[in-house]
Structures are given as structure tokens and as C-alpha cells.
Design a protein around this motif. Sequence first.
Motif, short mmCIF file in Angstrom:
data_model
loop_
_atom_site.label_atom_id
_atom_site.label_comp_id
_atom_site.label_asym_id
_atom_site.label_seq_id
_atom_site.Cartn_x
_atom_site.Cartn_y
_atom_site.Cartn_z
N ASP A 129 0.81 -1.22 0.00
CA ASP A 129 0.00 0.00 0.00
C ASP A 129 0.84 1.27 0.00
OD1 ASP A 129 -2.34 -1.44 -0.06
OD2 ASP A 129 -2.68 -1.32 2.11
N THR A 130 2.10 1.17 0.42
CA THR A 130 2.98 2.35 0.44
C THR A 130 3.66 2.60 -0.90
OG1 THR A 130 4.78 1.00 1.29
CG2 THR A 130 3.44 2.20 2.92
N ALA A 131 3.43 1.75 -1.89
CA ALA A 131 4.05 1.94 -3.21
C ALA A 131 3.46 3.18 -3.88
CB ALA A 131 3.82 0.71 -4.09
N PRO A 132 4.25 3.87 -4.69
CA PRO A 132 3.73 5.03 -5.41
C PRO A 132 2.55 4.63 -6.29
CG PRO A 132 6.11 4.88 -5.64
CD PRO A 132 5.65 3.61 -4.99
N TYR A 133 1.64 5.58 -6.49
CA TYR A 133 0.52 5.35 -7.40
C TYR A 133 0.18 6.64 -8.12
CZ TYR A 133 -2.75 7.24 -3.85
OH TYR A 133 -3.42 8.03 -2.95
N LEU A 134 -0.68 6.52 -9.11
CA LEU A 134 -0.98 7.64 -10.01
C LEU A 134 -2.44 8.02 -9.97
CD1 LEU A 134 0.38 9.41 -12.32
CD2 LEU A 134 -0.67 7.77 -13.89
N VAL A 135 -2.71 9.30 -9.91
CA VAL A 135 -4.04 9.83 -10.15
C VAL A 135 -3.96 10.58 -11.47
CG1 VAL A 135 -5.78 11.50 -9.37
CG2 VAL A 135 -4.69 9.97 -7.71
N LEU A 136 -4.92 10.31 -12.35
CA LEU A 136 -4.96 10.93 -13.67
C LEU A 136 -6.25 11.70 -13.81
CD1 LEU A 136 -3.77 11.14 -16.61
CD2 LEU A 136 -5.18 9.13 -17.13
N VAL A 137 -6.13 12.95 -14.21
CA VAL A 137 -7.28 13.82 -14.43
C VAL A 137 -7.29 14.19 -15.90
CG1 VAL A 137 -8.32 16.06 -13.89
CG2 VAL A 137 -7.16 14.74 -12.08
N GLU A 138 -8.44 14.04 -16.55
CA GLU A 138 -8.61 14.41 -17.96
C GLU A 138 -9.74 15.42 -18.07
OE1 GLU A 138 -9.46 12.07 -22.09
OE2 GLU A 138 -10.79 11.64 -20.39
N ARG A 139 -9.48 16.50 -18.76
CA ARG A 139 -10.54 17.47 -19.00
C ARG A 139 -11.37 17.01 -20.19
NH1 ARG A 139 -10.48 24.02 -19.47
NH2 ARG A 139 -12.71 24.19 -19.79
N ILE A 140 -12.65 16.91 -20.00
CA ILE A 140 -13.55 16.47 -21.06
C ILE A 140 -13.86 17.63 -21.99
CG2 ILE A 140 -15.82 15.53 -21.59
CD1 ILE A 140 -15.73 14.20 -18.78
#
Length: 181
Positions: free
Chosen positions: A169-180
Motif C-alpha cells: 500500500d505504500t508503493a507510489p501510485y498515479l491519479v490521472l485527471v482528464e478534461r472532457i
Amino acid sequence: MPLSHYFLRERVRPGNLVLDATCGNGLDTLLLADLVGEGGTVWAFDVQPQAINATRQLLEREGRLAQVRLVEVGHERLADFVPQGITAAAFNLGYLPGGDTGLITDPANTVAALGQAAELLAPRGIVTIALYTGHAGGPEEAAAVEQWAATLHPGRFNVWRHRQLNRPDTAPYLVLVERIR
């Protein structure tokens, strides 16, 4: 982060306007400079002179400094420098690799910067946010980022959270935001 680079390669084209909100040692900045080419512009932010200098040296060695604007201020001020219509914004949060691990990105400043970056996006533009929760302050910043992302209007933005299932759970992760639109 490799997944962030995958999405940036998918969206960014020669001539685009992009930003690296936390240039660190310059790896994301270099990728963005390669992708936008000579006709594009990258704004690269960091509050640490060490990070700005490391990024400048890397870009000079690789012959990519001409298309990059290095800005030694906090990313919470990015709207003062970056115009509307960017294709991508890269955030790589936490601390400077090889630097002082006590100097970390601040959740309030990060959320302010993310809000500005989202408003500057062109349609189909993206924000990549690499989150690191394995250091002091990391879980709190990740929670603030996820809370911010969850409030984005679904008619204007798509938001994804990408985690590796075979890592702790401490591994890096990504949040991705896309504008529609």
C-alpha cells in the motif's frame, strides 16, 4: 513514474504547451521537452534551487533547454506564469530524490496548484499526479489530492486512480485527471 510517462506520451504533441509542477531532477521536464519539440513550451517549477539547477544541467546536456522555462517558485503560483490551453501538467509529489527528505510538497499548496492546472487545461488535456505515501506527510498529501480529485465535476473531468495490485500500500501510485470539455 513510468505510468505517468505512458499517459504523457499518449497526449503531448510537438508544439504543445505543458507544465512540470515539480521538476525535481528534471526527468519529467526532459520527457515533456522531447514531446513538445522546438515549437512547444514547458514550464518547470520547483522551490528548491538545487532542483532547478539539476534540471537546467540535464536539459543543457540533452540540448532541450530552449523550449523550457524554469521557474523557481512554488507550484501554487503556476497560474501566474502559465497560459490557458495546456495539454498536460505533471505532478511528481513528495521530496527531491537525493535531496533533503524533510523538504516535502505541502498538501495545501499542491491542491491549490492542481486546481489551477485543471483550469488551464485544454479539452482532452491531462494532469498526472504521482503520489508517494511511504514517507512522513505522504499519506496526508495523497488524501488531500484524492479528496480534491473526487470533487471535480464529472461533466467536465474524468478522474482515475491507478495502483499496482502486486505492491504494498505504500508503493507510489498515479491519479490521472482528464478534461472532457
